[in-house]
Design an enzyme around this catalytic site. Structure first.
Site, PDB file in Angstrom:
ATOM      1  N   ARG A  26       0.906  -1.274  -0.008  1.00  0.00           N
ATOM      2  CA  ARG A  26      -0.030  -0.179  -0.003  1.00  0.00           C
ATOM      3  C   ARG A  26       0.885   1.176   0.047  1.00  0.00           C
ATOM      4  O   ARG A  26       0.403   2.234   0.455  1.00  0.00           O
ATOM      5  CB  ARG A  26      -0.973   0.046   1.123  1.00  0.00           C
ATOM      6  CG  ARG A  26      -1.769  -1.100   1.215  1.00  0.00           C
ATOM      7  CD  ARG A  26      -2.908  -0.858   0.118  1.00  0.00           C
ATOM      8  NE  ARG A  26      -4.209  -1.892   0.479  1.00  0.00           N
ATOM      9  CZ  ARG A  26      -5.250  -1.423   0.904  1.00  0.00           C
ATOM     10  NH1 ARG A  26      -5.502  -0.227   0.981  1.00  0.00           N
ATOM     11  NH2 ARG A  26      -6.260  -2.308   1.106  1.00  0.00           N
ATOM     12  N   TYR A 150     -15.025 -10.918  -0.102  1.00  0.00           N
ATOM     13  CA  TYR A 150     -15.848  -9.707  -0.361  1.00  0.00           C
ATOM     14  C   TYR A 150     -17.163  -9.858  -1.059  1.00  0.00           C
ATOM     15  O   TYR A 150     -18.028  -9.154  -1.165  1.00  0.00           O
ATOM     16  CB  TYR A 150     -14.761  -8.801  -1.101  1.00  0.00           C
ATOM     17  CG  TYR A 150     -13.869  -8.164  -0.145  1.00  0.00           C
ATOM     18  CD1 TYR A 150     -14.119  -7.185   0.512  1.00  0.00           C
ATOM     19  CD2 TYR A 150     -12.496  -8.682   0.103  1.00  0.00           C
ATOM     20  CE1 TYR A 150     -13.077  -6.376   1.402  1.00  0.00           C
ATOM     21  CE2 TYR A 150     -11.691  -8.214   0.679  1.00  0.00           C
ATOM     22  CZ  TYR A 150     -11.905  -7.199   1.604  1.00  0.00           C
ATOM     23  OH  TYR A 150     -11.041  -6.531   2.385  1.00  0.00           O
TER      24      TYR A 150
HETATM   25  O1  1CP Z   1       0.360   1.019  -3.337  1.00  0.00           O
HETATM   26  C1  1CP Z   1      -0.495   0.235  -3.313  1.00  0.00           C
HETATM   27  O2  1CP Z   1      -0.337  -0.818  -2.740  1.00  0.00           O
HETATM   28  C2  1CP Z   1      -1.961   0.854  -3.620  1.00  0.00           C
HETATM   29  C3  1CP Z   1      -2.619  -0.316  -4.658  1.00  0.00           C
HETATM   30  C4  1CP Z   1      -3.920  -1.239  -3.825  1.00  0.00           C
HETATM   31  C5  1CP Z   1      -3.480  -2.411  -3.378  1.00  0.00           C
HETATM   32  C6  1CP Z   1      -2.362  -3.329  -3.864  1.00  0.00           C
HETATM   33  C7  1CP Z   1      -4.905  -0.685  -3.289  1.00  0.00           C
HETATM   34  C8  1CP Z   1      -5.426   0.709  -3.329  1.00  0.00           C
HETATM   35  N1  1CP Z   1      -5.513  -1.785  -2.677  1.00  0.00           N
HETATM   36  C9  1CP Z   1      -4.670  -2.764  -2.739  1.00  0.00           C
HETATM   37  C10 1CP Z   1      -4.867  -4.177  -2.170  1.00  0.00           C
HETATM   38  C11 1CP Z   1      -6.125  -4.415  -1.376  1.00  0.00           C
HETATM   39  N2  1CP Z   1      -7.386  -3.965  -1.435  1.00  0.00           N
HETATM   40  C12 1CP Z   1      -5.960  -5.564  -0.421  1.00  0.00           C
HETATM   41  C13 1CP Z   1      -5.026  -6.486  -0.045  1.00  0.00           C
HETATM   42  C14 1CP Z   1      -3.983  -5.697   0.802  1.00  0.00           C
HETATM   43  C15 1CP Z   1      -4.081  -5.592   2.021  1.00  0.00           C
HETATM   44  O3  1CP Z   1      -4.407  -6.623   2.781  1.00  0.00           O
HETATM   45  O4  1CP Z   1      -3.917  -4.351   2.795  1.00  0.00           O
HETATM   46  C16 1CP Z   1      -7.551  -5.599   0.298  1.00  0.00           C
HETATM   47  C17 1CP Z   1      -7.976  -6.338   1.180  1.00  0.00           C
HETATM   48  C18 1CP Z   1      -8.286  -4.527  -0.471  1.00  0.00           C
HETATM   49  C19 1CP Z   1      -9.748  -4.208  -0.294  1.00  0.00           C
HETATM   50  C20 1CP Z   1      -9.962  -2.711  -0.178  1.00  0.00           C
HETATM   51  N3  1CP Z   1      -9.878  -1.857  -0.937  1.00  0.00           N
HETATM   52  C21 1CP Z   1     -10.153  -2.135   1.139  1.00  0.00           C
HETATM   53  C22 1CP Z   1     -10.088  -2.780   2.628  1.00  0.00           C
HETATM   54  C23 1CP Z   1     -11.385  -3.032   2.849  1.00  0.00           C
HETATM   55  C24 1CP Z   1     -11.458  -3.887   4.136  1.00  0.00           C
HETATM   56  O5  1CP Z   1     -12.050  -5.048   4.156  1.00  0.00           O
HETATM   57  O6  1CP Z   1     -11.153  -3.528   5.286  1.00  0.00           O
HETATM   58  C25 1CP Z   1     -10.369  -0.691   1.005  1.00  0.00           C
HETATM   59  C26 1CP Z   1     -10.387   0.536   1.900  1.00  0.00           C
HETATM   60  C27 1CP Z   1     -10.014  -0.645  -0.480  1.00  0.00           C
HETATM   61  C28 1CP Z   1     -10.051   0.621  -1.271  1.00  0.00           C
HETATM   62  C29 1CP Z   1      -8.602   1.303  -1.527  1.00  0.00           C
HETATM   63  N4  1CP Z   1      -7.925   0.460  -2.374  1.00  0.00           N
HETATM   64  C30 1CP Z   1      -6.602   0.933  -2.553  1.00  0.00           C
HETATM   65  C31 1CP Z   1      -6.894   2.178  -1.911  1.00  0.00           C
HETATM   66  C32 1CP Z   1      -5.793   3.374  -1.852  1.00  0.00           C
HETATM   67  C33 1CP Z   1      -8.029   2.388  -1.498  1.00  0.00           C
HETATM   68  C34 1CP Z   1      -8.599   3.527  -0.602  1.00  0.00           C
HETATM   69  C35 1CP Z   1      -9.403   4.181  -1.678  1.00  0.00           C
HETATM   70  C36 1CP Z   1      -9.083   5.819  -1.227  1.00  0.00           C
HETATM   71  O7  1CP Z   1      -9.684   6.511  -0.286  1.00  0.00           O
HETATM   72  O8  1CP Z   1      -8.492   6.480  -2.141  1.00  0.00           O
END
Ligand code: 1CP
Length: 342
Positions: A26, A150
């Site tokens: 992330r 999900y």
């Molecule tokens: O630098 C990076 O890694 C950014 C790219 C990235 C990646 C690899 C994002 C952007 N998401 C992910 C993977 C991801 N998404 C995972 C696996 C990694 C982990 O375990 O942390 C998971 C579980 C998700 C699902 C997801 N997408 C969540 C979590 C929800 C939960 O169940 O708690 C969230 C909040 C998102 C949205 C998201 N994805 C990425 C970002 C920056 C965001 C936030 C959106 C924003 O406000 O801009």
């Protein structure tokens, strides 16, 4: 033109580069003000659909920190588009029609990823172009269980009630769902590699939701198939199975090039379990970035030191960086990793 920095790919292949490579799960995201500035103008979905903006935010952390790899800006849930499930981000993901019954499963489209995910492939091309071979680009997907959770829950969950109920009451249907998702994920990773991805990370963020016995029976066979097929694409594969304290032995059976280690297990212990002939990635507690700078630096050096027992080590956090992290602390972490080998 060859890559200017191959330390990450060398480590993936089991060599020990002069400096331990470092990237952070992330690393592009909400803790960076420049990311928040982009996001103030577009929604998360619009961002993921814009190859130019994906490239811009993928490169943002590289312009600040001396990182050895970039990770494609996208999400593990974009793949749900290919199954015909609608996902919205506000910013947490929300699936409008969760899949809970046999007929819900039968209603999914288990077709080709390529028909729906062209926008992600365009983002890969734009990132590769913008990187101009500075560092490798990591592509990714969720593991079958994490992706399925999900789809079944409709979003994040604490107890995975719907997913486990489906798994326990309709094991054959759950197996079909996992198989269909795995097939799409294989297709999706192949599409990313065709556009120039240099390595793959598979995120099994919620493995520890299942007991070790249930994980072995209901999830591991599908993840094993995914890793086995991903390996055939010719780029290194990293398997991050979160929940290492109980699942490290199972993760060690995967044919991955690199095993991700979370912070629930000491890195030296993880290396004992998987064997010193394996490459490991991890595992500083992301909240260590909130410790005073000298404590953060000491904890970073301790992880680095433990990693020396492995065949090769890629420094990373033990899970994603918190959105509340001070970017100065991230800089200290990256510089501490590199200075230790200077
Ligand atoms: O630098 C990076 O890694 C950014 C790219 C990235 C990646 C690899 C994002 C952007 N998401 C992910 C993977 C991801 N998404 C995972 C696996 C990694 C982990 O375990 O942390 C998971 C579980 C998700 C699902 C997801 N997408 C969540 C979590 C929800 C939960 O169940 O708690 C969230 C909040 C998102 C949205 C998201 N994805 C990425 C970002 C920056 C965001 C936030 C959106 C924003 O406000 O801009």
């Amino acid at each position: 033109m060859p890559l200017a920095n191959t330390s990450f790919l060398d480590a993936c292949r089991g060599q020990r580069p002069a400096r331990t490579p470092v990237w952070v799960m992330r690393q592009a995201g909400r803790y960076l003000p420049e990311y928040r500035a982009v996001r103030s103008k577009v929604s998360f979905t619009e961002l993921c659909h814009s190859p130019q903006l994906c490239a811009e935010v993928t490169l943002q952390p590289l312009d600040r920190f001396d990182l050895d790899a970039a990770i494609l800006f996208s999400d593990i849930l974009t793949v749900l588009d290919a199954l015909g499930a609608e996902v919205e981000f506000n910013p947490a993901p929300h699936v409008a029609n969760p899949v809970r019954t046999l007929s819900d499963i039968d209603g999914l489209q288990f077709g080709k990823a390529d028909d729906h995910l062209g926008y992600v492939y365009d983002a890969v091309s734009a990132c590769k172009k913008a990187l101009n071979n500075r560092v490798p680009l990591i592509g990714f997907c969720g593991a079958p269980l994490t992706t399925a959770s999900y789809l079944v829950e409709g979003g994040g969950t604490k107890d995975f009630l719907n997913t486990k109920r489906l798994m326990f009451t309709e094991p054959a249907a759950f197996g079909r769902l996992m198989e269909g998702i795995t097939t799409i994920l294989i297709d999706y990773l192949a599409g990313q590699v065709r556009q120039g991805i240099d390595a793959i990370q598979i995120f099994e963020s919620w493995a520890a939701a299942l007991t070790p016995e249930d994980y072995r029976e209901h999830a591991l066979p599908h993840l094993t198939r995914l890793v086995t097929e991903a390996k055939k694409l010719g780029v290194p594969v990293i398997a991050f199975v979160r929940g290492n304290a109980t699942l490290m032995e199972q993760a060690a059976t995967l044919p991955a090039d690199v095993l991700g280690v979370d912070w629930s297990i000491q890195l030296s212990r993880a290396i004992e379990v998987v064997g010193a002939d394996k490459v490991v990635q991890g595992n500083l507690d992301p909240i260590a970035l909130f410790a005073p700078p000298e404590v953060l630096a000491a904890k970073t050096r301790a992880v680095l030191q433990e990693g020396r027992a492995a065949k090769a080590h890629i420094f990373n956090l033990g899970h994603g960086i918190s959105r509340h992290t001070d970017p100065e602390q991230m800089k200290l972490l990256v510089d501490t990793v590199h200075e230790a080998d200077a």
